[in-house]
Design a protein around this motif. Structure first.
Motif, short mmCIF file in Angstrom:
data_model
loop_
_atom_site.label_atom_id
_atom_site.label_comp_id
_atom_site.label_asym_id
_atom_site.label_seq_id
_atom_site.Cartn_x
_atom_site.Cartn_y
_atom_site.Cartn_z
N LEU A 57 0.82 -1.21 0.00
CA LEU A 57 0.00 0.00 0.00
C LEU A 57 0.85 1.27 0.00
O LEU A 57 0.57 2.22 -0.73
CB LEU A 57 -0.93 0.00 1.22
N PHE A 58 1.91 1.28 0.81
CA PHE A 58 2.71 2.49 0.97
C PHE A 58 4.03 2.45 0.21
O PHE A 58 4.86 3.35 0.34
CB PHE A 58 2.98 2.75 2.46
N LYS A 59 4.25 1.39 -0.58
CA LYS A 59 5.46 1.27 -1.41
C LYS A 59 6.74 1.37 -0.57
O LYS A 59 7.63 2.16 -0.87
CB LYS A 59 5.47 2.33 -2.51
N VAL A 60 6.79 0.57 0.49
CA VAL A 60 7.99 0.48 1.32
C VAL A 60 8.40 -0.99 1.39
O VAL A 60 7.55 -1.88 1.31
CB VAL A 60 7.78 1.05 2.74
N PRO A 61 9.69 -1.28 1.54
CA PRO A 61 10.12 -2.68 1.64
C PRO A 61 9.54 -3.35 2.88
O PRO A 61 9.56 -2.78 3.97
CB PRO A 61 11.64 -2.58 1.74
N LYS A 62 9.01 -4.53 2.69
CA LYS A 62 8.41 -5.28 3.80
C LYS A 62 9.41 -5.51 4.93
O LYS A 62 9.05 -5.45 6.11
CB LYS A 62 7.87 -6.62 3.28
N GLY A 63 10.65 -5.72 4.60
CA GLY A 63 11.69 -5.95 5.59
C GLY A 63 12.01 -4.74 6.45
O GLY A 63 12.65 -4.86 7.47
N GLU A 64 11.56 -3.57 6.02
CA GLU A 64 11.83 -2.34 6.79
C GLU A 64 10.67 -1.95 7.70
O GLU A 64 10.74 -0.94 8.39
CB GLU A 64 12.17 -1.19 5.84
N ILE A 65 9.61 -2.74 7.70
CA ILE A 65 8.49 -2.49 8.62
C ILE A 65 8.79 -3.24 9.91
O ILE A 65 9.03 -4.44 9.91
CB ILE A 65 7.16 -2.95 8.01
#
Length: 95
Positions: A57-65
């Protein structure tokens, strides 16, 4: 406030609702962002689904959440890197 912004990241206070019919953001209630996820709350499946959904949704890497708190609770604090999509979403939700 349902989010906390710093220089490089944003913390979202999320109320997760597992085992829903679809992944979706419902809205802001009681200073938390209510999010429905399809996965059940079993063995971290809902958390994985939540991270995957927010990542797309927010176009961020999953590993950085990152889960700052509440991994085993319905109310969670997630840290996401700032992205254009995320900042636009916050602006839209607070307008």
């Amino acid at each position: 406030m349902w989010y906390d912004e710093s220089n490089d990241f944003v913390d979202l206070f999320v109320s997760a609702r597992p085992a829903s019919s679809k992944n979706e953001i419902v809205g802001v209630y009681d200073d938390t962002l209510k999010v429905k996820v399809k996965a059940p709350a079993v063995e971290g499946a809902a958390n994985k689904e939540l991270a995957k959904f927010l990542s797309k949704l927010f176009k961020v890497p999953k590993g950085e959440i990152r889960f700052v708190s509440g991994e085993t609770s319905k109310r969670k604090r997630l840290r996401l890197p700032k992205s254009e999509k995320l900042m636009q979403f916050i602006e839209d939700m607070t307008a």
